[in-house]
Design an enzyme around this catalytic site. Structure first.
Site, PDB file in Angstrom:
ATOM      1  N   ASP A  78      -7.043 -32.713 -10.185  1.00  0.00           N
ATOM      2  CA  ASP A  78      -8.244 -32.844  -9.376  1.00  0.00           C
ATOM      3  C   ASP A  78      -8.131 -33.985  -8.372  1.00  0.00           C
ATOM      4  OD1 ASP A  78      -8.262 -34.690 -11.436  1.00  0.00           O
ATOM      5  OD2 ASP A  78     -10.245 -34.178 -12.190  1.00  0.00           O
ATOM      6  N   HIS A  79      -7.614 -35.126  -8.822  1.00  0.00           N
ATOM      7  CA  HIS A  79      -7.504 -36.308  -7.960  1.00  0.00           C
ATOM      8  C   HIS A  79      -6.474 -37.244  -8.568  1.00  0.00           C
ATOM      9  CE1 HIS A  79      -9.837 -38.117 -11.135  1.00  0.00           C
ATOM     10  NE2 HIS A  79     -10.797 -37.236 -10.938  1.00  0.00           N
ATOM     11  N   CYS A 100     -14.396 -36.250 -10.505  1.00  0.00           N
ATOM     12  CA  CYS A 100     -13.961 -34.963 -11.046  1.00  0.00           C
ATOM     13  C   CYS A 100     -14.762 -33.771 -10.529  1.00  0.00           C
ATOM     14  CB  CYS A 100     -14.023 -34.999 -12.576  1.00  0.00           C
ATOM     15  SG  CYS A 100     -12.982 -36.256 -13.327  1.00  0.00           S
ATOM     16  N   ASP A 119      -5.864 -34.156 -15.400  1.00  0.00           N
ATOM     17  CA  ASP A 119      -6.937 -34.932 -14.772  1.00  0.00           C
ATOM     18  C   ASP A 119      -6.425 -36.316 -14.384  1.00  0.00           C
ATOM     19  OD1 ASP A 119      -9.353 -36.425 -14.265  1.00  0.00           O
ATOM     20  OD2 ASP A 119     -10.453 -34.909 -15.383  1.00  0.00           O
TER      21      ASP A 119
END
Length: 506
Positions: free
Chosen positions: A317-318, A51, A11
């Site tokens: 995710d990012h 998220c 994450d």
């Protein structure tokens, strides 16, 4: 024998924070080794932040404008297909270790259903083998059984073992690295893979780190010297950065320290240079700590004879601003928040091992790629494209020469963003089109942005109002409009009812 599938997400991991892509400091030996045995995509981008929107795109293969998960807590429409449903259609039971941050469609359950009181739900179709959300209750319970003194307020385990929380000092958290959240999740997955024996499996391991709080355990807390870090990419002053766009000015006025450092109070903009450098050092330390756990998983698969029959996809995710543009977190239009890692290791793709793909790719491509590798066709409604041709040593006919993402800054509950900008709820959004030359950012209710990436890779000089670049701005606005027109919901648009019945395909 059917192939195993392992989808690993960490994450908030920036795409430039890998040794394999040449980062001058960050050490990721396990992931570098996986990249050397697989295929690394250098220009891979997520579709949305934070998220929940990002993971919705990753796991459904849909752009945000189609899945419409705008914020953490926005329900995911129950009608959408996803990677877990597709895996079940192929005979797998998809299991989840960690979280997907999926909010249930309230139309699909009773008003008293407890799933309506959290955004950290499970994507429909997954069997959650090991829950691990930000409250971390299963991990904290495990720590207690291991003899770790867990504070009464469990999340205080993220307070430094010595000294104040703020300014951050680099002191470690209240747990050893071998018992971190990532270690806990890795143990659970390895137990599962042992239990499955020779039966094929489909697992999604979703690590929480390097997501905040930005505090690392020993020895990772001291692995990177704050004084020796790479320079921040930013305007000379916070005031100049703030003046560059109303959205940034709003973020500087509202983003709290507590989102990044547990126990800190006040606004993140008020951290001095030393604090910012320490936070970046801790972020890098968390990356290296998760890398070590990924190495454990790969070593386990090899020791059990499973590695050569497992498709491994590693992504996130990012990204994370990590002090660039005077910002922390994941937000907006900057590359740092949206450029993310992607490595695919296919057992039958030895010919491309160690190669790197320079072409653009997007998070929506991951689900269609996994399905293609398993011999299944992605539903027509999915926006992504299979990347399998790259695994076969060839460029796909529809190779991307641009990427797109979206960001929604609405505040449904508080309304603070709408009030600050004088905008309606659905006007608090932006869309980005980025290629090798330019980035154009279109806002529904705020001024646009245009960056010449060749001349200004740091995205510091907005050319949107420059008369010399108005034709460029128009060209990219038209390209963005074309992209949206091509990708509006296509679930049924490939069908037609005729006197001879249904024609076309889903």
């Amino acid at each position: 024998m059917a192939m195993n599938v392992l989808l690993i997400t960490a994450d908030q991991w920036r795409g430039d924070c890998l040794g394999a892509v040449g980062h001058p400091l960050v050490q990721t030996p396990a992931i570098d080794a996986l990249a050397a045995d697989g295929l690394l995509f250098r220009r891979h981008f997520g579709q949305a932040v934070p998220c929940a929107p990002a993971r919705a795109s990753l796991l459904t293969g849909l752009y945000q404008m189609n899945h419409r998960v705008c914020r953490n807590g926005t329900p995911l429409d129950a009608r959408h297909d996803n990677i877990a449903f597709a895996a079940r259609r192929l005979g797998y039971e998809p299991v989840l270790f960690g979280y997907t941050d999926s909010s249930i469609d309230p139309r699909s359950c009773d008003a008293n259903d407890p799933r309506l009181r959290t955004y950290e739900g499970v994507l429909p179709g997954f069997t959650q083998r090991q829950p691990l959300d930000e409250a971390s209750a299963p991990w904290l319970s495990w720590l207690r059984r291991k003899g770790v003194a867990v504070p009464e307020e469990g999340l205080d385990i993220y307070l430094p073992s010595e000294g104040p929380a703020d300014p951050p000092s680099g002191a470690p958290g209240g747990y050893p690295a071998e018992l971190s959240e990532a270690a806990f999740l890795s143990e659970r997955f390895m137990d599962y893979s042992d239990e499955m024996g020779t039966a094929p499996w489909f697992a999604h391991v979703s690590f929480l780190r390097p997501h905040p709080p930005f505090i690392a355990p020993e020895p990772y807390n001291r692995m990177y010297d704050p004084a020796s870090l790479d320079d921040f990419v930013r305007a000379p002053s916070l005031e100049e950065e703030s003046a560059s766009h109303p959205l940034l000015a709003y973020i500087f006025e509202t983003q709290g320290k507590s989102s990044f450092v547990h126990g800190a109070e006040g606004l993140a903009r008020d951290w001095d240079e030393a604090a910012r450098r320490q936070i970046r050092a801790s972020y890098y330390g968390l990356i290296s700590e998760v890398d070590a756990q990924i190495g454990r998983i790969v070593a386990h698969l090899k020791a059990r004879g499973l590695y050569d029959n497992t498709l491994i996809v590693l992504t996130t995710d990012h990204g994370e601003m990590a002090g660039d543009h005077h910002l922390f977190g994941k937000l907006g239009y900057f590359d740092q928040a949206n450029h993310i890692p992607l490595i695919i290791r296919h057992p039958d793709a030895a010919d491309v091992a160690g190669q790197q793909v320079a072409a653009f790719s997007e998070a929506v491509d991951v689900t269609p790629t996994i399905l293609d590798c398993l011999g299944a066709k992605a539903p027509r409604a999915m926006d992504g494209r299979s990347l399998k041709p790259y695994l076969e040593g060839r460029d796909p006919e529809d190779a991307r020469d641009e990427v797109h993402w979206e960001f929604d800054f609405r505040e449904v509950v508080t309304g603070t963003a709408q009030e600050a900008f004088g905008l309606a709820l659905d006007d608090c959004s932006l869309s980005v089109i980025r290629d090798a030359a330019f980035k154009y950012v279109h806002f529904a209710g705020l001024p646009p942005l245009l960056f010449d990436l060749a001349a200004d890779p740091g995205e510091l000089n907005n050319l949107a109002e420059d008369p010399a670049h108005l034709s460029t701005r128009l060209r990219y606005a038209e390209k963005l409009l074309t992209w949206r027109a091509r990708h509006l919901d296509r679930t049924l648009t490939g069908l037609e009812l005729t006197p001879d019945g249904v024609r076309g395909s889903f």
